[in-house]
Design an enzyme around this catalytic site. Structure first.
Site, PDB file in Angstrom:
ATOM      1  N   ASP A   1       0.941  -1.225   0.098  1.00 25.37           N
ATOM      2  CA  ASP A   1      -0.062   0.013   0.011  1.00 25.37           C
ATOM      3  C   ASP A   1       0.709   1.062  -0.060  1.00 25.37           C
ATOM      4  O   ASP A   1       2.074   1.205   0.441  1.00 25.37           O
ATOM      5  CB  ASP A   1      -0.918   0.040   1.262  1.00 25.37           C
ATOM      6  CG  ASP A   1      -1.794  -1.077   1.260  1.00 25.37           C
ATOM      7  OD1 ASP A   1      -2.132  -1.756   0.395  1.00 25.37           O
ATOM      8  OD2 ASP A   1      -2.145  -1.415   2.513  1.00 25.37           O
TER       9      ASP A   1
HETATM   10  N1  URA Z   1      -1.099  -6.077   3.819  1.00 18.46           N
HETATM   11  C1  URA Z   1      -1.503  -4.676   3.975  1.00 18.46           C
HETATM   12  O1  URA Z   1      -2.647  -4.440   4.528  1.00 18.46           O
HETATM   13  N2  URA Z   1      -1.042  -3.596   3.262  1.00 18.46           N
HETATM   14  C2  URA Z   1       0.310  -4.123   2.521  1.00 18.46           C
HETATM   15  O2  URA Z   1       0.826  -3.236   2.075  1.00 18.46           O
HETATM   16  C3  URA Z   1       0.729  -5.224   2.611  1.00 18.46           C
HETATM   17  C4  URA Z   1      -0.131  -6.172   3.085  1.00 18.46           C
END
Ligand code: URA
Length: 243
Positions: free
Chosen positions: A104
């Protein structure tokens, strides 16, 4: 590193004397700039060498590890937001690297890139169980019930079923989470489903790979040994299905 003229001969551009003439005529470019000096030392893996505009030599396979900072989206291009591609050194541009899975925008840590489509597929398919370890800061305090729920496989609010995962409470509002799949916002949603919204998330490990001392925002190529371990699905620790 090797001499440019030697590389050109090896790549089939011509004999030594023909190559000399090609260079003299300004028909050879290194990363887009005309190069006439055949004695120049080049790393064909790191630069683009072209004759009359045609790139020479096949593209080698590359796997790269980035220590991603927050604020960059995992995409190859975007009109309005900064992408992780901007963090890779420009001399790797010709390698046509693609991110393996995604982090993310606000998640930091280990993100792999490769130009090997087969390896990419293998690393993101849950069947192969490449384990990813995340460090999370979150509200609340994870307890035994939460650990059990993760180990059994959580069902998220929208009905999404998660594969069994490991939750290791480190202290108040801090945990390690190990998963072997990569659903959208997975770790954040898993912790939120247990009443522990995430305030910070960092991926620390993927298969046998750890960030080591790679500084945030920096990238490096994996060694041959690291790529082999990744392909073999080796883990840095832990046993079989020991959730
Ligand atoms: N899980 C998440 O919630 N975000 C990420 O970036 C990776 C795994």
């Amino acid at each position: 590193m090797e001499r440019l003229d030697k590389f050109l001969c090896g790549a089939g551009a011509g004999t030594r004397s023909q190559v000399k003439l090609l260079l003299k005529a300004g028909r050879v470019t290194v990363d887009g700039a005309v190069e006439k000096d055949g004695s120049r030392k080049v790393d064909p893996a790191a630069v683009e060498i072209a004759l009359d505009g045609q790139t020479l030599g096949g593209m080698r396979r590359a796997v790269v590890m980035l220590n991603k900072p927050a604020g960059f989206i995992t995409a190859t291009e975007d009109d309005s937001q900064a992408t992780v591609m901007e963090l890779l050194p420009p001399q790797w541009k010709h390698l046509d690297l693609k991110p393996v899975g995604r982090l993310d925008k606000d998640t930091e840590g280990l993100l792999l890139f490769t130009n090997d489509g087969e390896l990419l597929h293998r690393l993101i398919t849950p069947k192969k169980e490449v384990r990813k370890v995340y460090y999370a800061r979150h509200e609340g305090w994870a307890g035994e019930e939460d650990v059990r729920a993760f180990a059994q496989g959580l069902t998220l609010g929208d009905g999404t079923r998660c594969l069994p995962a490991r939750l290791e409470p480190l202290g108040p509002g801090e945990s390690l989470v190990t998963v072997c799949e990569g659903k959208y916002h997975q770790v954040r949603r898993m912790l939120a489903s247990r009443g522990m919204p995430v305030t910070y998330l960092e991926r620390r490990q993927e298969g046998a790979l750890t960030l080591g001392n790679l500084p945030r925002g920096q990238a490096r190529e994996l060694t041959g040994g690291e790529i082999q371990a990744l392909e073999a699905g080796e883990d840095a620790g832990g046993g079989e299905n020991d959730w």
